[in-house]
Design a protein around this motif. Structure first.
Motif, short mmCIF file in Angstrom:
data_model
loop_
_atom_site.label_atom_id
_atom_site.label_comp_id
_atom_site.label_asym_id
_atom_site.label_seq_id
_atom_site.Cartn_x
_atom_site.Cartn_y
_atom_site.Cartn_z
N VAL A 1 -2.09 -0.92 -4.62
CA VAL A 1 -2.82 -0.61 -3.38
C VAL A 1 -3.89 -1.65 -3.13
N ALA B 1 -2.97 2.09 -8.40
CA ALA B 1 -4.18 1.65 -7.71
C ALA B 1 -4.20 0.13 -7.57
N GLY C 1 1.62 5.81 -7.34
CA GLY C 1 0.33 6.05 -7.97
C GLY C 1 -0.29 4.83 -8.60
N GLU D 1 -11.50 1.81 -5.64
CA GLU D 1 -10.22 2.33 -6.14
C GLU D 1 -10.03 2.00 -7.62
N ARG E 1 0.90 3.79 -3.22
CA ARG E 1 0.46 5.19 -3.15
C ARG E 1 1.57 6.13 -3.58
N GLN E 2 2.80 5.78 -3.29
CA GLN E 2 3.92 6.64 -3.70
C GLN E 2 4.07 6.70 -5.22
N HIS F 1 0.44 4.12 -13.56
CA HIS F 1 0.76 4.99 -12.42
C HIS F 1 1.36 6.31 -12.89
N ASP G 1 -8.32 12.80 -8.11
CA ASP G 1 -8.58 13.61 -6.92
C ASP G 1 -8.84 15.05 -7.37
N ILE H 1 0.84 -1.21 0.00
CA ILE H 1 0.00 0.00 0.00
C ILE H 1 0.87 1.25 0.00
#
Length: 360
Positions: A206, A203, A201, A258, A198-199, A298, A268, A194
């Motif tokens: 994650v 999904a 990008g 997600e 997230r670092q 990503h 976002d 995870i």
């Protein structure tokens, strides 16, 4: 001057780039006069862009490399965890621990579609796949969501079966120890996946981390069930198993959301606000039009419209577009490519897109 201009940036060898600028420059929209200024502007417009094979492509490739490293390490950790549990399954005859062991093996195997996706994402774009192969990550994410759903279904089935057919458990202490090992192994893998996901990008990575977390919950169910068996309450195992199934369903919901957002090109809203603020601070941009962002794997891609003075020449309008693109690529996190379209701002009442009205 038509007032319309596209300035496309693609940081990678797979995309052409029609303009360029170095990093240590400034754009003077007014004040340069004479032949020297004109030659400077035209030369700038025709020069190859320095971002074609620079930072953003390197960052995207490094993201894929990090993703592959995460998958390799977590694959090894989960296989060791499953091997330890398998030994204790033989000793104890615990059906719950057997299910948890098989679950961990399945979780380790989810690294396979993700590894394939990260490898595909490193391939250059082609004339058929003009945006490259980054979407393979989303396909891998769908596979992971399906695996989480299957895990929830299997956990629920086993819990209900054991509720109506309780079974005695041998070597309860060892089963409890195996459950702790399973939880710690899965939780470590979950945090690793995870965090890196997230670092960079991703999904899908994650979602795979969330899947590992569900397996940790399943291991805790085995632990609590073992405690119940030690206290003479064998029904504790299936009851907790049902509760864990509900928890897995919540994790499934988060993972599915997600991946759904990625498939629907959702971003976002704060990223859109940030892009608008970046563009609004570029000299020569009188107003920011539409801003469209999307994830491909990503890496983030942008298509934006800006309005510039209708008095500007084509070369000057191009310079504003280049400056806007340059700022976006440097200041917006994980942005690999930007397409900047300029429209003339004015004169009052003019409709520069009239021929396109019937097509919108």
């Amino acid at each position: 001057m038509t007032g319309q201009h596209d300035s496309s940036a693609s940081a990678g060898p797979e995309h052409g780039h029609g303009h360029g600028h170095g990093h240590g420059h400034g754009h003077e929209l007014e004040g340069k006069r004479g032949i020297k200024g004109l030659v400077s502007k035209v030369g700038h417009a025709l020069a190859p862009h320095s971002h074609d094979s620079a930072d953003k492509t390197d960052a995207a490739l490094e993201g894929s490399s990090r993703g592959l490293r995460v998958l390799a390490v977590s694959f090894g950790v989960l296989l060791v965890t499953a091997a330890v549990q398998a030994v204790i399954v033989v000793m104890s005859g615990s059906v719950a621990l057997l299910g948890d062991t098989l679950h961990n093996v399945a979780d380790a195997l989810t690294a396979v579609p993700l590894a394939i996706a990260f490898s595909l994402g490193r391939r250059a774009a082609t004339r058929r796949f003009t945006y490259g192969y980054g979407r393979a990550e989303d396909l891998a994410g769908i596979a992971i969501v399906l695996i989480i759903a299957a895990s929830a279904g299997l956990a629920g089935y086993e819990a209900i079966t054991r509720l109506f057919d309780p079974r005695d458990m041998r070597a309860v202490g060892w089963v409890a120890a195996a459950a702790v090992v399973g939880f710690l192994g899965n939780e470590w893998v979950a945090r690793y996946r995870i965090g890196v996901g997230r670092q960079i990008g991703s999904a899908a990575l994650v979602a795979d981390g969330l899947h590992a977390r569900t397996d940790g919950f399943t291991s805790l169910a085995v632990l609590i069930g073992a405690g119940g068996a030690a206290l003479g309450f064998p029904l504790a195992d299936p009851i907790v198993g049902l509760l864990i199934t509900v928890a897995i369903c919540f994790v499934l919901r988060d993972a599915a959301r997600e991946i759904y957002h990625r498939l629907m090109d959702a971003v976002d809203p704060a990223l859109v606000d940030e892009a608008e603020a970046i563009l609004g601070g570029v000299e020569g941009v009188e107003r920011v039009g539409s801003v469209r962002l999307r994830w491909i794997g990503h890496a983030l891609h942008a298509e934006v419209d800006i309005l510039v003075s209708h008095h500007l020449s084509l070369v000057d309008a191009h310079a504003v577009a280049v400056a806007a693109e340059h700022r976006l690529i440097h200041d917006l996190p994980k942005l690999r490519a930007a397409t900047v379209h300029t429209d003339p701002h004015g004169p009052a009442g003019a409709d520069h897109h009239a021929p396109l009205t019937s097509h919108r």
